[in-house]
Enzyme design. Structure first.
Site, PDB file in Angstrom:
ATOM      1  N   LYS A  48       0.830  -1.074  -0.105  1.00  0.00           N
ATOM      2  CA  LYS A  48      -0.011  -0.086  -0.055  1.00  0.00           C
ATOM      3  C   LYS A  48       0.947   1.324   0.139  1.00  0.00           C
ATOM      4  O   LYS A  48       1.970   1.218   0.481  1.00  0.00           O
ATOM      5  CB  LYS A  48      -0.800  -0.021   1.319  1.00  0.00           C
ATOM      6  CG  LYS A  48      -2.070  -0.944   1.059  1.00  0.00           C
ATOM      7  CD  LYS A  48      -2.719  -0.768   2.761  1.00  0.00           C
ATOM      8  CE  LYS A  48      -3.959  -1.610   2.826  1.00  0.00           C
ATOM      9  NZ  LYS A  48      -5.081  -1.556   1.803  1.00  0.00           N
TER      10      LYS A  48
ATOM     11  N   ARG B 176     -10.474 -11.315   2.022  1.00  0.00           N
ATOM     12  CA  ARG B 176     -11.336 -12.513   1.326  1.00  0.00           C
ATOM     13  C   ARG B 176     -10.605 -13.980   1.377  1.00  0.00           C
ATOM     14  O   ARG B 176     -11.331 -14.932   1.459  1.00  0.00           O
ATOM     15  CB  ARG B 176     -11.570 -12.096  -0.232  1.00  0.00           C
ATOM     16  CG  ARG B 176     -10.625 -11.828  -0.864  1.00  0.00           C
ATOM     17  CD  ARG B 176     -10.735 -11.067  -2.397  1.00  0.00           C
ATOM     18  NE  ARG B 176     -11.129  -9.720  -2.004  1.00  0.00           N
ATOM     19  CZ  ARG B 176     -11.381  -8.835  -2.776  1.00  0.00           C
ATOM     20  NH1 ARG B 176     -11.647  -9.073  -4.321  1.00  0.00           N
ATOM     21  NH2 ARG B 176     -11.570  -7.670  -2.573  1.00  0.00           N
TER      22      ARG B 176
HETATM   23  N1  BES Z   1      -8.056  -3.601   4.308  1.00  0.00           N
HETATM   24  C1  BES Z   1      -8.304  -3.202   2.946  1.00  0.00           C
HETATM   25  C2  BES Z   1      -9.593  -2.618   2.872  1.00  0.00           C
HETATM   26  C3  BES Z   1      -9.756  -1.144   3.478  1.00  0.00           C
HETATM   27  C4  BES Z   1      -9.346  -0.085   2.557  1.00  0.00           C
HETATM   28  C5  BES Z   1     -10.214  -1.178   4.841  1.00  0.00           C
HETATM   29  C6  BES Z   1      -9.526   1.066   3.080  1.00  0.00           C
HETATM   30  C7  BES Z   1     -10.258   0.061   5.097  1.00  0.00           C
HETATM   31  C8  BES Z   1     -10.025   1.390   4.249  1.00  0.00           C
HETATM   32  C9  BES Z   1      -8.425  -4.651   2.065  1.00  0.00           C
HETATM   33  O1  BES Z   1      -7.574  -5.684   2.640  1.00  0.00           O
HETATM   34  C10 BES Z   1      -7.812  -4.066   0.734  1.00  0.00           C
HETATM   35  O2  BES Z   1      -6.934  -3.317   0.725  1.00  0.00           O
HETATM   36  N2  BES Z   1      -8.648  -4.047  -0.313  1.00  0.00           N
HETATM   37  C11 BES Z   1      -8.279  -3.673  -1.632  1.00  0.00           C
HETATM   38  C12 BES Z   1      -8.846  -4.863  -2.656  1.00  0.00           C
HETATM   39  C13 BES Z   1      -8.397  -4.728  -3.992  1.00  0.00           C
HETATM   40  C14 BES Z   1      -6.782  -4.901  -4.040  1.00  0.00           C
HETATM   41  C15 BES Z   1      -9.084  -5.436  -4.957  1.00  0.00           C
HETATM   42  C16 BES Z   1      -9.027  -2.489  -1.881  1.00  0.00           C
HETATM   43  O3  BES Z   1     -10.021  -2.324  -1.646  1.00  0.00           O
HETATM   44  O4  BES Z   1      -8.130  -1.555  -2.470  1.00  0.00           O
HETATM   45 ZN    ZN Z   2      -5.513  -5.242   1.822  1.00  0.00          ZN
END
Ligand code: BES
Ligand code: ZN
Ligand code: ZN
Length: 500
Positions: free
Chosen positions: A278, A352
């Site tokens: 990230k 997931r």
């Molecule tokens: N933990 C994150 C989701 C999240 C994002 C929670 C912002 C709280 C605030 C999750 O694991 C994630 O990173 N999801 C990705 C999925 C994508 C790569 C398909 C996302 O939502 O960007």
């Molecule tokens: Zn994530």
């Protein structure tokens, strides 16, 4: 610390530091607000007609040294227009009171609760909401500050009502206390930083909190998780030096033959994104990525403390998502507990993967329903912001129960679409599934469609994406911290459980 007590008394028989009365907004603009304790209203007549007290929702006005009845100060708490008063506005009013009590620096307040409503049914409902609001608003997380920076105030709030001995009122007081305490418990888990709230620590917290209750909590270590063939959880944990845990909570409040309701919560104690790392801005917020797990742990604690006559189980897959040298790489393929394979095209879509195994395991217990919750997608934040939790289900009786529960809890939820189109988008090229969608947009629905692949045939299931609601960032409800975990979903989940 705020302590809240219930007294079956007439307010005029008491003496103390501060008296709290309710005020309601007038139906017509040119009319003064109505204060629901007549004696107080008379004493404050000028103030009211000058409209210093407007009675509007969440207004709290102090009258220092008012020296009224047996009290030194008086606080008027606004409830808004009579026709619009709801459990939620009462909850918010309680939060306004806590703020005012703190700024008045009084340590003791007596709430004239008989002034809240004349209806018997409402007064129990409002008692619960007010008590919830008081405890929720009193939460603060400062255990990691040195002692001179900790909040030290000890506040005693006394709820005073002539019907304090009524079963319904006493029960409402009891329920409100438990629900708020368990939500606050979940907030604390979320607010703890990733270095302290590791998967092992999360499991230990659940075990410790359950001591002395009817809850049975166990935590599987890595060896056991391997034995249980939880390839999704292991794949995510591979890049971290912290061992994963699979937390199992069981509560039997009914005959063992009665099917349990199952909760599953994402316990990702820190999400760096893994190899698909990230950006650094706001990455610190990813300590909250275990708030789904915290919500189901809080829910189970509340269910056991309320001694509900149901059976309930909860599963929390807990791990970090780190880019260590053994980490899962984009393109890697792993196998979930039910034998389905997935290619991991983005290691940041890890929630997931850990939930897949937990949903399989939950399904094997043949539960009445499965409810899962996770800070799953950034897409839900784009769609709904941070007020509504988005939920997905294809089962309409369960949908009705969810709506009913959320109306009762005051937590806002929004039903989102989940269709076979979304399922199609999650098909893999080299494995059964891909962990990212092949289509553009609807990222929360495709994530839900992925999860659905691990839910047993015919089991009513709902998924709650709390990525936008699990922590406050300044523009939320006044009984939430300005910044920090919200403990969202505990109250709604308990309301769902109560319907079984
Ligand atoms: N933990 C994150 C989701 C999240 C994002 C929670 C912002 C709280 C605030 C999750 O694991 C994630 O990173 N999801 C990705 C999925 C994508 C790569 C398909 C996302 O939502 O960007
Ligand atoms: Zn994530
Ligand atoms: Zn995550």
């Amino acid at each position: 610390m705020t302590q809240v007590h219930l007294h079956a008394k007439d307010i005029s028989t008491l003496t103390g530091q501060t008296l709290v009365v309710f005020s309601k907004a007038a139906s017509q603009k040119d009319k003064p607000a109505k204060i629901t304790h007549t004696e107080t209203a008379k004493a404050l007549a000028e103030t009211i007609s000058d409209k210093i007290v407007s009675g509007s929702a969440s207004e709290a006005i102090s009258f220092r040294e008012a020296r009224f009845l047996g009290f030194r100060h008086v606080i008027c708490v606004g409830l808004g227009a009579e026709s619009k008063i709801s459990a939620e506005s009462v909850r918010q009013a309680a939060a306004a009171l806590i703020k005012e009590v703190k700024s008045l620096k009084t340590t003791e307040a007596f709430v004239h609760f008989d002034g809240v409503t004349a209806s018997k049914k409402e007064s129990a409902e409002f008692m619960q909401a007010f008590v919830e609001g008081l405890h929720l608003a009193s939460y603060s997380f400062d255990e990691l500050k040195s002692s001179d920076k900790k909040t030290k105030e000890d506040i005693q709030i006394h709820m005073v009502t002539k019907s304090g001995k009524d079963k319904a009122i006493a029960q409402a007081f009891h329920e409100g206390t438990i629900l708020a305490a368990c939500s606050n418990f979940a907030k604390r888990l979320g607010d703890m930083p990733g270095n302290l709230m590791t998967p092992t620590a999360l499991a230990d917290e659940a075990i410790r909190a359950a001591k002395g209750t009817a809850l049975k909590v166990t935590a599987w270590d890595k060896k056991r998780i391997e034995k249980e063939k939880m390839g999704g959880l292991l794949g995510v944990a591979a890049g971290s030096a912290q061992e994963p845990r699979f937390i199992v909570m069981e509560y039997f409040g009914a005959a063992k033959t009665k099917k349990p309701i199952a909760f599953v919560g994402k316990g990702l104690t820190f999400d760096t994104g893994g190899i698909s790392i990230k950006p650094s801005a706001k990455m610190e917020e990813m300590k909250y990525d275990m708030c789904g797990g915290a919500a189901v742990i809080g829910t189970m604690l509340a269910i056991s403390q309320l001694k509900l006559k149901i059976n309930a189980v909860a599963y929390v897959p807990a791990t970090e998502n780190m880019p260590g040298s053994r980490a899962t790489k984009p393109g890697d393929v792993h196998t979930a507990r039910n034998g389905k394979t997935f290619e991991i095209n983005n290691t940041d879509a890890e929630g997931r993967l850990i939930l897949s195994d937990a949903l399989c395991y939950a399904s094997e217990q043949k539960p009445e329903i499965i409810i899962d919750t996770a800070t799953l997608t950034g897409a839900i934040v784009v769609a709904l912001g941070n007020v509504h939790t988005g939920y997905f289900t294809r089962n309409s009786p369960l949908k009705s129960k969810i709506e009913k529960a959320a109306t009762k809890s005051g937590e806002l939820v929004w039903n989102m679409p989940l269709t076979d189109y979304h399922v199609k988008d999650m098909k893999g090229t080299f494995a059964d599934l891909s962990n990212v969608s092949s289509a553009n947009g609807a990222g929360s629905a495709t994530a839900a469609a992925f999860l659905e692949q691990f839910v047993g045939e015919g089991i009513p299931w709902a998924h709650f994406d709390i990525a936008g609601t699990a922590w406050a960032c300044g523009n939320r409800l006044n009984y939430c911290s300005a910044k920090g975990a919200t403990g969202v979903m505990v109250r709604t989940f308990v309301e769902i459980a109560k319907q079984y």
